[in-house]
Design an enzyme around this catalytic site. Structure first.
Site, PDB file in Angstrom:
ATOM      1  N   GLU A   1      -1.233  -1.148  -4.975  1.00 52.32           N
ATOM      2  CA  GLU A   1      -2.466  -0.418  -5.234  1.00 52.32           C
ATOM      3  C   GLU A   1      -2.253   0.644  -6.301  1.00 52.32           C
ATOM      4  O   GLU A   1      -1.267   1.376  -6.269  1.00 52.32           O
ATOM      5  CB  GLU A   1      -2.962   0.241  -3.947  1.00 52.32           C
ATOM      6  CG  GLU A   1      -4.318   0.897  -4.101  1.00 52.32           C
ATOM      7  CD  GLU A   1      -4.855   1.404  -2.787  1.00 52.32           C
ATOM      8  OE1 GLU A   1      -5.525   0.624  -2.096  1.00 52.32           O
ATOM      9  OE2 GLU A   1      -4.606   2.572  -2.456  1.00 52.32           O
TER      10      GLU A   1
ATOM     11  N   ASP B   1       0.887  -1.164   0.000  1.00 51.48           N
ATOM     12  CA  ASP B   1       0.000   0.000   0.000  1.00 51.48           C
ATOM     13  C   ASP B   1       0.930   1.221   0.000  1.00 51.48           C
ATOM     14  O   ASP B   1       1.530   1.545   1.020  1.00 51.48           O
ATOM     15  CB  ASP B   1      -0.902  -0.003   1.229  1.00 51.48           C
ATOM     16  CG  ASP B   1      -1.862   1.177   1.246  1.00 51.48           C
ATOM     17  OD1 ASP B   1      -2.267   1.632   0.154  1.00 51.48           O
ATOM     18  OD2 ASP B   1      -2.202   1.651   2.345  1.00 51.48           O
TER      19      ASP B   1
ATOM     20  N   ASP C   1      -2.608   0.758   6.948  1.00 55.01           N
ATOM     21  CA  ASP C   1      -1.901   0.609   5.672  1.00 55.01           C
ATOM     22  C   ASP C   1      -1.356  -0.820   5.527  1.00 55.01           C
ATOM     23  O   ASP C   1      -1.276  -1.348   4.423  1.00 55.01           O
ATOM     24  CB  ASP C   1      -0.745   1.614   5.571  1.00 55.01           C
ATOM     25  CG  ASP C   1      -1.197   3.028   5.842  1.00 55.01           C
ATOM     26  OD1 ASP C   1      -1.464   3.757   4.879  1.00 55.01           O
ATOM     27  OD2 ASP C   1      -1.302   3.405   7.028  1.00 55.01           O
TER      28      ASP C   1
END
Length: 166
Positions: free
Chosen positions: A67, A7, A140
């Protein structure tokens, strides 16, 4: 298959490494690479690159799931996250890792079964699917593990051709 989920961020980069075999997960490690706001942007990028490189060298994943960027209203933050994402991709490319990108909607769909799921639902499912004693912190990190799970569910199937056209 050993998957590194990322992330991306500039202050906090969540990461998680899982093995996926025979529809079973095994968590190898998770955490975050954090940089203080007192550092210059350039030094923060160096630290993110170094930290991700060390993770790849330590865990030797087969691939990385990261991501796709979601642009919010703060363009300055978005640019810095883009820069961090760039050094993360560089660290992976230097080590010849296959890189797969997923949107937040794809991750939520793969982990929860609903693309508009709330963050709490994702964290709960990540914790359950991986058999963790408690939810990973910071959030996260849970997102990174969700990205790894997403790739295990999507990237290891025929859906991979659809989601990851090169």
């Amino acid at each position: 298959m050993r998957i590194l989920g990322i992330d991306p961020g500039i202050a906090i980069v969540g990461w998680g490494v899982i093995e996926y075999s025979g529809n079973r997960f095994r968590t190898l490690g998770y955490g975050s690479v954090q940089t203080p706001s007192t550092m210059s942007t350039e030094q923060r990028l160096v630290e993110v690159h170094r930290g991700i490189g060390e993770l790849i060298d330590t865990y030797k994943p087969d691939c990385m799931s990261i991501e796709e960027l979601f642009w919010n209203t703060n363009q300055t933050t978005g640019i810095r996250v883009s820069e961090a994402r760039g050094v993360i991709l560089l660290a992976a490319a230097q080590r010849k890792l296959d890189i797969f990108e997923y949107t937040p909607l794809q991750v939520k769909q793969a982990v929860v079964g609903y693309g508009r799921a709330e963050k709490k639902q994702v964290i709960s499912m990540v914790t359950m699917l991986l058999g963790l004693e408690k939810p990973p912190k910071p959030d996260d990190t849970a997102d990174a593990l969700g990205l790894a799970i997403c790739h295990a569910h999507s990237g290891c199937s025929r859906l991979a051709d659809y989601y990851n056209k090169k």
